[in-house]
Scaffold this active site. Structure first.
Site, mmCIF file in Angstrom:
data_model
loop_
_atom_site.group_PDB
_atom_site.id
_atom_site.type_symbol
_atom_site.label_atom_id
_atom_site.label_comp_id
_atom_site.label_asym_id
_atom_site.label_seq_id
_atom_site.Cartn_x
_atom_site.Cartn_y
_atom_site.Cartn_z
ATOM 1 C CE LYS A 13 -0.177 65.850 9.542
ATOM 2 N NZ LYS A 13 0.576 65.898 10.808
ATOM 3 N NE ARG A 163 5.012 71.854 13.792
ATOM 4 C CZ ARG A 163 5.982 71.033 13.415
ATOM 5 N NH1 ARG A 163 7.189 71.158 13.901
ATOM 6 N NH2 ARG A 163 5.737 70.087 12.540
HETATM 7 P P1 AMP Z 1 3.164 70.788 8.161
HETATM 8 O O1 AMP Z 1 4.244 70.693 7.139
HETATM 9 O O2 AMP Z 1 1.889 70.155 7.713
HETATM 10 O O3 AMP Z 1 3.603 70.331 9.528
HETATM 11 O O4 AMP Z 1 2.830 72.352 8.312
HETATM 12 C C1 AMP Z 1 3.808 73.279 8.766
HETATM 13 C C2 AMP Z 1 3.132 74.561 9.178
HETATM 14 O O5 AMP Z 1 2.477 75.157 8.042
HETATM 15 C C3 AMP Z 1 2.043 74.439 10.232
HETATM 16 O O6 AMP Z 1 2.558 74.405 11.546
HETATM 17 C C4 AMP Z 1 1.234 75.707 9.955
HETATM 18 O O7 AMP Z 1 1.888 76.848 10.440
HETATM 19 C C5 AMP Z 1 1.267 75.778 8.431
HETATM 20 N N1 AMP Z 1 0.156 75.033 7.826
HETATM 21 C C6 AMP Z 1 0.247 73.897 7.085
HETATM 22 N N2 AMP Z 1 -0.963 73.486 6.692
HETATM 23 C C7 AMP Z 1 -1.849 74.372 7.201
HETATM 24 C C8 AMP Z 1 -3.273 74.489 7.145
HETATM 25 N N3 AMP Z 1 -4.021 73.561 6.505
HETATM 26 N N4 AMP Z 1 -3.841 75.542 7.777
HETATM 27 C C9 AMP Z 1 -3.111 76.467 8.418
HETATM 28 N N5 AMP Z 1 -1.774 76.420 8.517
HETATM 29 C C10 AMP Z 1 -1.135 75.388 7.909
#
Ligand code: AMP
Length: 215
Positions: A13, A163
């Site tokens: 993404k 996750r």
């Molecule tokens: P990502 O970088 O998108 O993989 O996000 C890393 C972590 O940030 C996730 O595993 C969640 O713990 C938190 N996180 C990111 N975006 C969200 C969201 N929209 N809602 C809740 N937690 C989020």
């Protein structure tokens, strides 16, 4: 223009969102990046988020929604935005629809067995935030700017397991939500990233007259 990227952890993404933003001049809204910045600042939100993120759990909706609302007020968001990692719950998706709506929702699909490999080989530039795989790197520094590359604290097999489970339970229902709204575009993410980027560009062009340089 409001685009959303959906997909499991490691689907690509961030890579695809960054690319579209660069060529189209849209704002890349990555809630994961925003939360990691809060952790670095040791802000109140950062202190709350750190443990949750490292364990692979979600940060509460109200915290993430507050950050997104503030981010949308920034000047660079006026031309359009690409959401990456948001929405992640049905509540977030419904709120997004109510507050600003979405034009296209791209769901990047990658088989589970490929995801863990992508996660453990992922490196991110500390400066320009570009994501690489160790498989394409010839040195320990960013090929673009020469700065150091970092490994995310949650890019390990234990956090990935959580996750992915959270993705199945909390995020997967969003796919049906957007499907029912007729907004979902499925993208086969099990291909080289340039091929995926070209496919996304083609699909967006066909659907909405969104034209940009695919190179
Ligand atoms: P990502 O970088 O998108 O993989 O996000 C890393 C972590 O940030 C996730 O595993 C969640 O713990 C938190 N996180 C990111 N975006 C969200 C969201 N929209 N809602 C809740 N937690 C989020």
């Amino acid at each position: 223009m409001k685009l959303v990227f959906l997909g499991p952890p490691g689907a690509g993404k961030g890579t695809q969102a960054e690319r579209i933003c660069e060529v189209m001049g849209l704002a890349h809204i990555s809630t994961g990046d925003m939360l990691r910045q809060e952790i670095e600042k040791e802000s109140e939100i950062g202190l709350l988020a750190a443990n949750l993120i490292n364990r692979g759990e979600l940060v509460p909706d109200e915290v993430v929604i507050k950050l997104v609302r503030e981010r949308l007020l920034c000047d660079d968001a006026k031309k359009g935005v690409v959401f990456d990692g948001f929405p992640r719950t049905l509540e977030q998706a419904k709120l997004l629809t109510e507050e600003i709506g979405t034009d296209f929702v791209l769901n990047i699909d990658v088989p589970l067995e490929k995801l863990l490999h992508r996660i453990v080989t992922r490196r991110t530039c500390v400066d320009c935030n570009i994501i690489y795989s160790t498989e394409e790197l010839k040195s320990e520094n960013c090929p673009r700017c020469g700065k150091k590359l970092s490994i995310r604290a949650d890019d390990n097999p234990d956090a990935f397991k959580e996750r992915y489970q959270v993705y199945l339970e909390r995020t997967l229902p969003i796919i049906d939500y957007y499907k029912a709204r007729g907004e979902l575009i499925n993208i086969d993410g099990d291909r080289p990233k340039d091929v995926i980027a070209a496919d996304i560009a083609d699909k967006l062009e066909k659907l909405g007259g969104l034209k940009y340089d695919k190179g």
